[in-house]
Design a protein around this motif. Structure first.
Motif, mmCIF file in Angstrom:
data_model
loop_
_atom_site.group_PDB
_atom_site.id
_atom_site.type_symbol
_atom_site.label_atom_id
_atom_site.label_comp_id
_atom_site.label_asym_id
_atom_site.label_seq_id
_atom_site.Cartn_x
_atom_site.Cartn_y
_atom_site.Cartn_z
ATOM 1 N N LEU A 63 0.855 -1.184 -0.049
ATOM 2 C CA LEU A 63 0.009 -0.060 -0.052
ATOM 3 C C LEU A 63 0.787 1.128 -0.121
ATOM 4 O O LEU A 63 2.010 1.268 0.554
ATOM 5 C CB LEU A 63 -1.063 0.086 1.310
ATOM 6 N N GLN A 64 0.303 2.320 -0.748
ATOM 7 C CA GLN A 64 1.393 3.476 -0.849
ATOM 8 C C GLN A 64 1.631 4.247 0.358
ATOM 9 O O GLN A 64 2.785 4.646 0.280
ATOM 10 C CB GLN A 64 0.263 4.432 -1.517
ATOM 11 N N ARG A 65 1.017 4.185 1.449
ATOM 12 C CA ARG A 65 1.434 5.049 2.438
ATOM 13 C C ARG A 65 2.341 3.934 3.166
ATOM 14 O O ARG A 65 3.439 4.797 3.964
ATOM 15 C CB ARG A 65 0.134 4.857 3.536
ATOM 16 N N CYS A 66 2.652 2.817 2.843
ATOM 17 C CA CYS A 66 4.044 2.259 3.426
ATOM 18 C C CYS A 66 5.110 2.253 2.551
ATOM 19 O O CYS A 66 6.355 2.333 2.985
ATOM 20 C CB CYS A 66 3.507 0.595 3.533
ATOM 21 N N ARG A 67 4.750 2.007 1.151
ATOM 22 C CA ARG A 67 5.714 2.316 0.261
ATOM 23 C C ARG A 67 6.411 3.477 0.148
ATOM 24 O O ARG A 67 7.766 3.704 0.180
ATOM 25 C CB ARG A 67 5.343 1.954 -1.133
ATOM 26 N N PRO A 108 17.439 -0.106 -1.082
ATOM 27 C CA PRO A 108 16.430 -1.090 -1.965
ATOM 28 C C PRO A 108 15.293 -1.637 -1.033
ATOM 29 O O PRO A 108 15.511 -2.205 0.004
ATOM 30 C CB PRO A 108 17.431 -2.145 -2.413
ATOM 31 N N PHE A 109 14.021 -1.859 -1.578
ATOM 32 C CA PHE A 109 13.089 -2.532 -0.654
ATOM 33 C C PHE A 109 12.203 -3.237 -1.785
ATOM 34 O O PHE A 109 12.162 -2.756 -2.880
ATOM 35 C CB PHE A 109 12.359 -1.676 -0.046
ATOM 36 N N ARG A 110 11.587 -4.471 -1.356
ATOM 37 C CA ARG A 110 10.413 -4.990 -1.998
ATOM 38 C C ARG A 110 9.095 -4.878 -1.302
ATOM 39 O O ARG A 110 9.045 -4.626 -0.332
ATOM 40 C CB ARG A 110 10.892 -6.422 -2.487
ATOM 41 N N ALA A 111 8.048 -4.840 -2.238
ATOM 42 C CA ALA A 111 6.735 -4.823 -1.545
ATOM 43 C C ALA A 111 5.967 -6.035 -1.774
ATOM 44 O O ALA A 111 6.321 -6.909 -2.498
ATOM 45 C CB ALA A 111 5.795 -3.802 -2.388
ATOM 46 N N ILE A 155 15.965 -7.321 9.894
ATOM 47 C CA ILE A 155 15.043 -7.423 8.923
ATOM 48 C C ILE A 155 13.981 -6.070 9.359
ATOM 49 O O ILE A 155 13.728 -5.890 10.240
ATOM 50 C CB ILE A 155 14.146 -8.789 9.021
ATOM 51 N N VAL A 156 13.774 -5.576 8.317
ATOM 52 C CA VAL A 156 12.970 -4.488 8.302
ATOM 53 C C VAL A 156 11.709 -4.667 7.857
ATOM 54 O O VAL A 156 11.646 -4.661 6.311
ATOM 55 C CB VAL A 156 13.387 -2.990 8.032
ATOM 56 N N PHE A 157 10.253 -4.547 8.511
ATOM 57 C CA PHE A 157 9.200 -4.627 7.822
ATOM 58 C C PHE A 157 8.513 -3.316 7.978
ATOM 59 O O PHE A 157 8.085 -2.911 9.205
ATOM 60 C CB PHE A 157 8.209 -5.649 8.473
ATOM 61 N N VAL A 158 8.326 -2.660 7.028
ATOM 62 C CA VAL A 158 7.228 -1.136 6.857
ATOM 63 C C VAL A 158 5.793 -1.719 6.667
ATOM 64 O O VAL A 158 5.471 -2.187 5.762
ATOM 65 C CB VAL A 158 7.857 -0.339 5.677
ATOM 66 N N LEU A 159 5.003 -1.474 7.653
ATOM 67 C CA LEU A 159 3.661 -2.048 7.813
ATOM 68 C C LEU A 159 2.517 -1.202 8.449
ATOM 69 O O LEU A 159 2.765 0.067 8.471
ATOM 70 C CB LEU A 159 3.913 -3.448 8.158
ATOM 71 N N HIS A 160 1.721 -1.679 9.119
ATOM 72 C CA HIS A 160 0.639 -1.146 9.607
ATOM 73 C C HIS A 160 0.150 -1.416 11.041
ATOM 74 O O HIS A 160 0.781 -2.361 11.309
ATOM 75 C CB HIS A 160 -0.837 -1.418 8.756
ATOM 76 N N GLY A 161 -0.446 -0.747 11.936
ATOM 77 C CA GLY A 161 -0.544 -0.832 13.057
ATOM 78 C C GLY A 161 -1.155 -2.170 13.414
ATOM 79 O O GLY A 161 -0.483 -2.897 14.333
ATOM 80 N N GLY A 162 -2.273 -2.366 12.834
ATOM 81 C CA GLY A 162 -2.822 -4.026 13.311
ATOM 82 C C GLY A 162 -1.820 -5.213 12.753
ATOM 83 O O GLY A 162 -1.708 -6.199 13.323
ATOM 84 N N THR A 163 -1.276 -5.137 11.437
ATOM 85 C CA THR A 163 -0.298 -6.143 11.031
ATOM 86 C C THR A 163 0.759 -6.147 11.976
ATOM 87 O O THR A 163 1.030 -7.338 12.419
ATOM 88 C CB THR A 163 0.134 -5.641 9.832
#
Length: 235
Positions: A55-59, A68-71, A145-153
């Motif tokens: 999702l755009q807000r995380c990307r 570099p990152f992957r979605a 490892i870095v995960f860019v994500l959401h509060g509930g996730t």
């Protein structure tokens, strides 16, 4: 091995209290200022791999790292179905039974969407894959490892990685915008070593009134129910 869970910066929907779920509102000015303030600190930790929700807000948050990152869609927020786009008051008025169940800690598929168990399953599958990749690469003795994500996730994944039963996951306070949680592998499994972490910042960035000190104020960056995290009421 370390796992850093970094929540996206603020969106306009966060600011006005709308549930987001799989909807895709962009970062607002405050969200972009938050990313500019926090990203250099996470980059300085030297991540070995960065994976973002698609999702755009995380990307856009992940892009602030300059790495570099992957979605991957498995890091998306919980699917809220018909609740997406509603305020808390609107959801309570339209779906009172679901609202009461959620606020008392039941893991229900609101609006015909997902449960947090569903979210933990898909995000956990991704983590297992990335963890195996890093273990086989053995590029560093303590990979990050870095995960860019959401509060509930983030909450669901923390519970899953720690091996806690789902009925206890709500005890983890939700991440504020652009804050992170850090889990570290130790003897016996992973431990939560940082939660809702963020820098104490001062100074100004950008236009007047958009200072770093404001970017992470509770009134602008604190957890909101628009990211599906309730204040549980007694049953």
């Amino acid at each position: 091995m370390r796992l850093l869970l970094w929540r996206h910066g603020r969106t306009t929907w966060n600011d006005i209290g709308r549930f987001q779920g799989h909807a895709d509102p962009p970062l607002d000015d405050t969200g972009r200022a938050q990313v500019a303030a926090v990203a250099p600190l996470i980059r300085a930790m030297n991540p070995d791999v960065v994976v973002s929700s698609d999702l755009q807000r995380c990307r856009d948050t992940a892009a602030g790292l300059g790495l570099p990152f992957r979605a991957d869609a498995r890091l998306r927020e919980v699917d809220l179905g018909r609740w997406s786009g509603l305020t808390g008051a609107e959801a309570a008025a339209r779906y009172p039974e679901e609202d009461r169940a959620w606020r008392t800690g039941e893991d229900i598929p609101r609006g015909g969407g997902e449960t947090y168990r569903d979210v933990a399953r898909r995000a956990g599958e991704l983590f297992d894959e990335v963890r195996a990749e890093q273990a086989s690469a053995a590029s560093t003795p303590d990979p990050l490892i870095v995960f860019v994500l959401h509060g509930g996730t983030a909450r669901a994944l923390i519970g899953r990685v720690l091996g806690m039963p789902p009925q206890l996951w709500w005890h983890f306070g939700p991440l504020a915008n652009c804050r992170w949680s850090l889990l570290r592998l130790a003897e016996g499994g992973f431990r939560l070593t940082e939660h809702n972490a963020a820098p104490l910042l001062t100074g100004k960035v950008g236009r007047a009134g958009s200072g770093l000190s404001q970017a992470l104020l509770p009134s602008q960056g604190a957890p909101t129910e628009s990211d599906t995290e309730p204040v549980h009421l007694p049953k």
